[in-house]
Design a protein around this motif. Structure first.
Motif, PDB file in Angstrom:
ATOM      1  N   ASN A  79       0.711  -1.331   0.063  1.00  0.00           N
ATOM      2  CA  ASN A  79      -0.079   0.170   0.032  1.00  0.00           C
ATOM      3  C   ASN A  79       0.781   1.198  -0.044  1.00  0.00           C
ATOM      4  O   ASN A  79       0.327   2.382   0.151  1.00  0.00           O
ATOM      5  N   ARG A  80       2.264   1.025  -0.151  1.00  0.00           N
ATOM      6  CA  ARG A  80       2.933   2.205  -0.257  1.00  0.00           C
ATOM      7  C   ARG A  80       3.539   2.498  -1.650  1.00  0.00           C
ATOM      8  O   ARG A  80       3.802   1.621  -2.304  1.00  0.00           O
TER       9      ARG A  80
ATOM     10  N   ALA B 211       6.864   9.763   0.887  1.00  0.00           N
ATOM     11  CA  ALA B 211       6.170   8.587   1.476  1.00  0.00           C
ATOM     12  C   ALA B 211       7.138   8.076   2.827  1.00  0.00           C
ATOM     13  O   ALA B 211       8.315   8.467   2.755  1.00  0.00           O
ATOM     14  N   SER B 212       6.520   7.525   3.809  1.00  0.00           N
ATOM     15  CA  SER B 212       7.632   6.739   4.675  1.00  0.00           C
ATOM     16  C   SER B 212       6.965   5.416   5.276  1.00  0.00           C
ATOM     17  O   SER B 212       5.847   4.724   4.730  1.00  0.00           O
TER      18      SER B 212
ATOM     19  N   ARG C  28      11.426  -1.165  -4.167  1.00  0.00           N
ATOM     20  CA  ARG C  28      10.467  -1.784  -3.311  1.00  0.00           C
ATOM     21  C   ARG C  28      11.262  -2.307  -2.075  1.00  0.00           C
ATOM     22  O   ARG C  28      10.629  -3.139  -1.294  1.00  0.00           O
ATOM     23  N   LYS C  29      12.602  -2.162  -2.074  1.00  0.00           N
ATOM     24  CA  LYS C  29      13.152  -2.844  -0.694  1.00  0.00           C
ATOM     25  C   LYS C  29      14.309  -2.021  -0.401  1.00  0.00           C
ATOM     26  O   LYS C  29      14.982  -1.209  -1.085  1.00  0.00           O
ATOM     27  N   MET C  30      14.480  -1.914   0.986  1.00  0.00           N
ATOM     28  CA  MET C  30      15.578  -1.279   1.671  1.00  0.00           C
ATOM     29  C   MET C  30      16.520  -2.152   2.675  1.00  0.00           C
ATOM     30  O   MET C  30      15.756  -3.152   2.985  1.00  0.00           O
ATOM     31  N   SER C  31      17.686  -1.853   2.769  1.00  0.00           N
ATOM     32  CA  SER C  31      18.484  -2.640   3.620  1.00  0.00           C
ATOM     33  C   SER C  31      18.819  -1.831   4.982  1.00  0.00           C
ATOM     34  O   SER C  31      19.094  -0.454   4.865  1.00  0.00           O
ATOM     35  N   VAL C  32      18.525  -2.344   6.153  1.00  0.00           N
ATOM     36  CA  VAL C  32      18.739  -1.651   7.438  1.00  0.00           C
ATOM     37  C   VAL C  32      19.937  -2.350   8.082  1.00  0.00           C
ATOM     38  O   VAL C  32      19.939  -3.761   8.261  1.00  0.00           O
TER      39      VAL C  32
END
Length: 518
Positions: free
Chosen positions: A32-33, A79-80, A119-123
């Motif tokens: 939904n983001r 967006a967040s 669509r993807k982030m690394s933390v």
């Protein structure tokens, strides 16, 4: 013959331990983001769910809550998303047992978020934990003596810091902020940043006063303005009272707080329009209140008609060495991180104080740290693009503490008192800040306290060996007390026979001692 005793309540740090943990995880943007094109800003909070104490071990269970603000592929929109990275760690802590009290603190040493794709982030993050084992100490001390037989005793005064209140509590801060008339209704909140500054506690009778400032910044989507992101910032004072049985106005507060919850929502105003931002922060409080006292205790005793032996116990008496506040000023220029995203208008600034080293040195405490400033701004590209830059400013601060010792217990609390950021040009910032440090420094003094006495009949053989009358020549360091104790003679009698107006004598003085005239 009976001692009058008083209980002394103190606390001490009986053990320390620490650990570091590294968290790594790839997180997907929820369906939904919108897709992400650039990462703007990130922030993280540690939420502790459980601290479990076992023999020689402490279990930590919680999560790192990470919020990420990013640019979407649609021009001018933000967006967040939020990610939760759970952790569970066991820390070895020698001497701790089930039921003992642990005081935890933590620092997010590093938090790095990268955009893998849209669509993807690394933390990646590293968190340092410091654990202190708190121990409550209760000690008895003789402060007076009931007696019918003649007895000689003297007293001594010790500065003492007693623990009067030790408890946990919560405090809720609720504030409402209404949008100004030049902004449209809020359709939804995209991002928020809530910080508490200038937080102070003051002990009053049966309550604790709390005050500070709440700084709130919101990025939101306006009603009917879906083509751009809007913003609103406000700073409001807050205050309140915490009921606290046993609290007195002159007590010294040592209060730690953490924000365990922060809830933000939009509510309708009196006209039914969505224009009111409601913020509720829940503070978890570790409350310790100390009472300073000059404790007068029996320091020595001897009998005239009885043999009296004092029973002593070695203790460490806690006292307050310093309770003071000081300010550290920072003034620096800083360039933006991404020189392709030039600044047009500053929207929001927030600062984080990170202490890297705290060392006890001669007559004080040396503090080294870094002040991190996050600046959110509007770019010059004409598309209402919001971006952010982070500035890291090193600082050093010295707290003057005369007579501090290597084993002194130091509690340092810091707050951001003021932060002013201005644009020098499209790539450079002028940063001025005032950091407030509140220092509580405790030290301990090892001493022997009388806790009991043994009373026996006089040893007549020993008494008969003492001369009935003697001229005693005082040596270096001799006192009237020493002479009276040696010959079982009251101090008042020595003063009367020798026509002394005080107990002061000096080396070479001739003191007439007459036994049995009391």
């Amino acid at each position: 013959m009976e001692l009058v005793k008083k209980k002394i309540h103190m606390d001490r740090i009986a053990g320390k331990a620490g650990t570091q943990m590294v968290l790594e995880e790839d997180v997907n943007i929820s369906d939904n983001r919108p897709d992400a094109s650039h990462l703007i800003s990130v922030k993280g909070d540690v939420i502790m769910d459980e601290i479990r104490v076992n023999d020689d071990r402490v279990g930590l269970k919680g999560r790192l809550q990470v919020q990420m603000l990013y640019l979407t592929e649609e021009e001018g929109m933000c967006a967040s998303m939020e990610a939760s990275l759970p952790f569970e760690e066991k820390v070895n802590m020698e001497g701790i047992h089930n039921g003992d009290t642990v005081l935890p603190s933590w620092t997010i040493e590093d938090l790095t978020v990268g955009l893998i794709n849209s669509r993807k982030m690394s933390v990646q993050s590293m968190i340092s934990f410091a654990l202190e084992m708190e121990e409550k100490v209760e000690q008895e001390a003789a402060v007076d003596i009931y007696h019918e037989e003649p007895v000689e005793y003297r007293k001594q005064v010790y500065p003492l810091l007693q623990m009067a209140v030790n408890k946990k509590d919560i405090f809720r801060i609720k504030e409402e902020m209404e949008l100004p008339s030049n902004l449209p209704n809020a359709f939804q909140i995209i991002w928020h940043s809530i910080t508490l500054n200038k937080v102070e506690f003051k002990a009053l009778d049966e309550k604790i006063a709390l005050q500070g400032e709440m700084k709130a910044f919101f990025l939101f989507e306006g009603e009917g303005d879906n083509d751009k992101t809007l913003w609103y910032e406000n700073t409001v004072p807050f205050s309140g009272m915490i009921e606290c049985h046993g609290c007195l106005e002159n007590m010294v507060p040592d209060i730690r707080y953490t924000v365990s919850q922060c809830n933000v929502e939009v509510k309708p105003d009196f006209d039914g329009e969505e224009r009111v931002f409601c913020v509720e922060d829940v503070l978890d409080l570790e409350i310790r209140l100390y009472e300073e006292e000059n404790l007068e205790v029996l320091s020595d005793i001897y009998g005239v008609a009885k043999e009296i032996e004092a029973v002593t116990t070695d203790v460490s008496l806690k006292r307050l060495l310093l309770h003071n506040s000081g300010k550290c000023k920072i003034a620096e220029h800083a360039r933006i991180q991404n020189t392709e995203m030039h600044m047009y208008q500053l929207l929001h600034n927030e600062g984080e104080i990170r202490i890297e080293e705290q060392v006890i040195v001669d007559n004080g405490i040396s503090i080294t740290g870094t002040f991190h400033v996050t600046t959110i701004y509007l770019c010059t590209n004409g598309q209402n693009t919001i971006y952010a830059t982070k500035s890291s400013l090193p600082f050093k601060y010295f707290i003057d503490v005369p007579d501090i010792e290597e084993n002194s217990d130091c509690h340092i609390y810091w707050n951001l008192e003021q932060l002013i950021v201005t644009m020098l040009d499209s790539e450079e910032l002028d940063i001025k800040a005032v950091l407030n440090f509140d220092a509580l420094v405790f030290t301990t003094r090892k001493t022997s306290l009388i806790t009991d006495i043994k009373v026996e009949e006089l040893d007549m053989n020993k008494i008969s060996e003492l001369p009935g009358i003697v001229i005693y020549i005082a040596g270096s360091g001799d006192t009237l007390w020493d002479i009276g104790k040696k010959y079982y003679v009251p101090i008042a009698q020595l003063k009367e026979v020798n026509e002394l107006v005080s107990e002061e004598i000096k080396a070479g003085d001739k003191i007439l001692v007459v036994k049995g005239t009391a």
